[in-house]
Design a protein around this motif. Sequence first.
Motif, PDB file in Angstrom:
ATOM      1  N   ARG A   6       7.018  12.559  -1.728  1.00 49.39           N
ATOM      2  CA  ARG A   6       6.557  11.562  -2.693  1.00 49.39           C
ATOM      3  C   ARG A   6       6.822  10.145  -2.178  1.00 49.39           C
ATOM      4  O   ARG A   6       5.978   9.260  -2.311  1.00 49.39           O
ATOM      5  N   PHE A   7       7.998   9.938  -1.590  1.00 46.16           N
ATOM      6  CA  PHE A   7       8.332   8.618  -1.052  1.00 46.16           C
ATOM      7  C   PHE A   7       7.378   8.237   0.087  1.00 46.16           C
ATOM      8  O   PHE A   7       6.841   7.120   0.114  1.00 46.16           O
ATOM      9  N   LEU A   8       7.154   9.158   1.029  1.00 49.66           N
ATOM     10  CA  LEU A   8       6.255   8.872   2.142  1.00 49.66           C
ATOM     11  C   LEU A   8       4.834   8.639   1.653  1.00 49.66           C
ATOM     12  O   LEU A   8       4.120   7.761   2.165  1.00 49.66           O
ATOM     13  N   ALA A   9       4.416   9.411   0.654  1.00 49.76           N
ATOM     14  CA  ALA A   9       3.068   9.243   0.104  1.00 49.76           C
ATOM     15  C   ALA A   9       2.921   7.873  -0.555  1.00 49.76           C
ATOM     16  O   ALA A   9       1.874   7.216  -0.432  1.00 49.76           O
ATOM     17  N   TRP A  10       3.969   7.418  -1.254  1.00 54.19           N
ATOM     18  CA  TRP A  10       3.930   6.092  -1.888  1.00 54.19           C
ATOM     19  C   TRP A  10       3.833   4.989  -0.831  1.00 54.19           C
ATOM     20  O   TRP A  10       3.061   4.035  -0.975  1.00 54.19           O
ATOM     21  N   VAL A  11       4.641   5.103   0.221  1.00 49.75           N
ATOM     22  CA  VAL A  11       4.599   4.094   1.289  1.00 49.75           C
ATOM     23  C   VAL A  11       3.218   4.081   1.938  1.00 49.75           C
ATOM     24  O   VAL A  11       2.625   3.013   2.159  1.00 49.75           O
ATOM     25  N   PHE A  12       2.700   5.272   2.242  1.00 50.56           N
ATOM     26  CA  PHE A  12       1.372   5.388   2.834  1.00 50.56           C
ATOM     27  C   PHE A  12       0.314   4.753   1.933  1.00 50.56           C
ATOM     28  O   PHE A  12      -0.536   3.982   2.387  1.00 50.56           O
ATOM     29  N   GLY A  13       0.383   5.067   0.645  1.00 50.82           N
ATOM     30  CA  GLY A  13      -0.591   4.531  -0.295  1.00 50.82           C
ATOM     31  C   GLY A  13      -0.487   3.029  -0.451  1.00 50.82           C
ATOM     32  O   GLY A  13      -1.513   2.328  -0.491  1.00 50.82           O
ATOM     33  N   LEU A  14       0.737   2.500  -0.522  1.00 50.34           N
ATOM     34  CA  LEU A  14       0.922   1.057  -0.685  1.00 50.34           C
ATOM     35  C   LEU A  14       0.384   0.280   0.508  1.00 50.34           C
ATOM     36  O   LEU A  14      -0.165  -0.822   0.348  1.00 50.34           O
ATOM     37  N   VAL A  53       1.611   7.266  11.687  1.00 49.50           N
ATOM     38  CA  VAL A  53       2.920   7.854  11.988  1.00 49.50           C
ATOM     39  C   VAL A  53       3.621   8.331  10.713  1.00 49.50           C
ATOM     40  O   VAL A  53       4.384   9.302  10.741  1.00 49.50           O
ATOM     41  N   ILE A  54       3.375   7.640   9.596  1.00 49.92           N
ATOM     42  CA  ILE A  54       3.917   8.124   8.324  1.00 49.92           C
ATOM     43  C   ILE A  54       3.267   9.449   7.961  1.00 49.92           C
ATOM     44  O   ILE A  54       3.930  10.387   7.496  1.00 49.92           O
ATOM     45  N   ALA A 133       9.110   3.163  15.419  1.00 51.71           N
ATOM     46  CA  ALA A 133      10.116   3.716  14.504  1.00 51.71           C
ATOM     47  C   ALA A 133       9.558   4.945  13.784  1.00 51.71           C
ATOM     48  O   ALA A 133      10.271   5.951  13.594  1.00 51.71           O
ATOM     49  N   GLY A 134       8.284   4.887  13.389  1.00 53.05           N
ATOM     50  CA  GLY A 134       7.667   6.045  12.748  1.00 53.05           C
ATOM     51  C   GLY A 134       7.590   7.237  13.674  1.00 53.05           C
ATOM     52  O   GLY A 134       7.800   8.385  13.255  1.00 53.05           O
ATOM     53  N   LEU A 135       7.300   6.999  14.952  1.00 51.64           N
ATOM     54  CA  LEU A 135       7.250   8.084  15.928  1.00 51.64           C
ATOM     55  C   LEU A 135       8.633   8.693  16.148  1.00 51.64           C
ATOM     56  O   LEU A 135       8.770   9.915  16.309  1.00 51.64           O
ATOM     57  N   VAL A 136       9.655   7.842  16.164  1.00 50.73           N
ATOM     58  CA  VAL A 136      11.022   8.346  16.335  1.00 50.73           C
ATOM     59  C   VAL A 136      11.426   9.210  15.135  1.00 50.73           C
ATOM     60  O   VAL A 136      12.033  10.279  15.299  1.00 50.73           O
ATOM     61  N   VAL A 137      11.084   8.751  13.934  1.00 54.72           N
ATOM     62  CA  VAL A 137      11.382   9.545  12.741  1.00 54.72           C
ATOM     63  C   VAL A 137      10.671  10.890  12.812  1.00 54.72           C
ATOM     64  O   VAL A 137      11.254  11.939  12.517  1.00 54.72           O
ATOM     65  N   PHE A 138       9.409  10.882  13.218  1.00 53.93           N
ATOM     66  CA  PHE A 138       8.655  12.126  13.349  1.00 53.93           C
ATOM     67  C   PHE A 138       9.308  13.051  14.367  1.00 53.93           C
ATOM     68  O   PHE A 138       9.422  14.262  14.139  1.00 53.93           O
ATOM     69  N   ALA A 139       9.762  12.494  15.491  1.00 53.75           N
ATOM     70  CA  ALA A 139      10.427  13.309  16.513  1.00 53.75           C
ATOM     71  C   ALA A 139      11.724  13.911  15.974  1.00 53.75           C
ATOM     72  O   ALA A 139      12.009  15.095  16.201  1.00 53.75           O
ATOM     73  N   ILE A 140      12.500  13.114  15.243  1.00 50.47           N
ATOM     74  CA  ILE A 140      13.764  13.616  14.692  1.00 50.47           C
ATOM     75  C   ILE A 140      13.514  14.736  13.689  1.00 50.47           C
ATOM     76  O   ILE A 140      14.188  15.780  13.708  1.00 50.47           O
ATOM     77  N   VAL A 141      12.527  14.542  12.832  1.00 50.71           N
ATOM     78  CA  VAL A 141      12.222  15.548  11.815  1.00 50.71           C
ATOM     79  C   VAL A 141      11.725  16.839  12.452  1.00 50.71           C
ATOM     80  O   VAL A 141      12.131  17.937  12.054  1.00 50.71           O
TER      81      VAL A 141
END
Length: 206
Positions: A6-14, A53-54, A133-141
């Motif tokens: 939900r948080f990622l979707a909100w950021v993406f939408g905003l 990336v999000i 930063a988004g790519l790094v988060v994706f790699a960590i996840v």
Amino acid sequence: MTSVQRFLAWVFGLIFVALSVVVSVETLSRKLFNFSIQGADELGGYALAAGSVIAFSLALVGRNHIRVDVFHDHFSERGQAVLNLLAYVLLAIFAVLMAWVSLKVVTDTLAYRSTAPTPWQTPLIWPQSIWYAGLVVFAIVTVAAALRAAWLFATGRIDRLNHQFPPKSAKEEVKEELDDFEQRRHGGNTQDASLSPVRDATREVA
């Protein structure tokens, strides 16, 4: 939908709502006042990079990355577990590779103090830092998910591995769409009687 989704979707939408406002202002100012803010295209590129990336991480959390699962269900439980583990390990390798290659882009930008070839001449290190930063988060996840899958496989918890890391089936997608529609229509508090038979039939098939 989980809180992370939900948080990622909100950021993406905003991001894209803000972009749509900028594009609308740019269009109206050109049409009515013959004036341009000269930045809508540039901001659109930055929004696309950040939104992409999000979306990578959002799709991973929701198991929405496309997997070709034509033969998946025809394998034994252990065979399915091997395929599920392999899918996440390969995705983790790809995500780490993207982050590693992208680091070279960011370091070159920082070294040369590159700016955008636009009227704004935006220092590219700013949008590229967000993108990286988004790519790094994706790699960590993805690495965390792959390690989790490997741990379940190594400890012999095949059923749990197949439950947490399978490709999303069409029945799951239909159920999620019905749940999402019901929540949006009733605020998650009540159920629509007209959808109940459909939902019940979907659950029975699943």
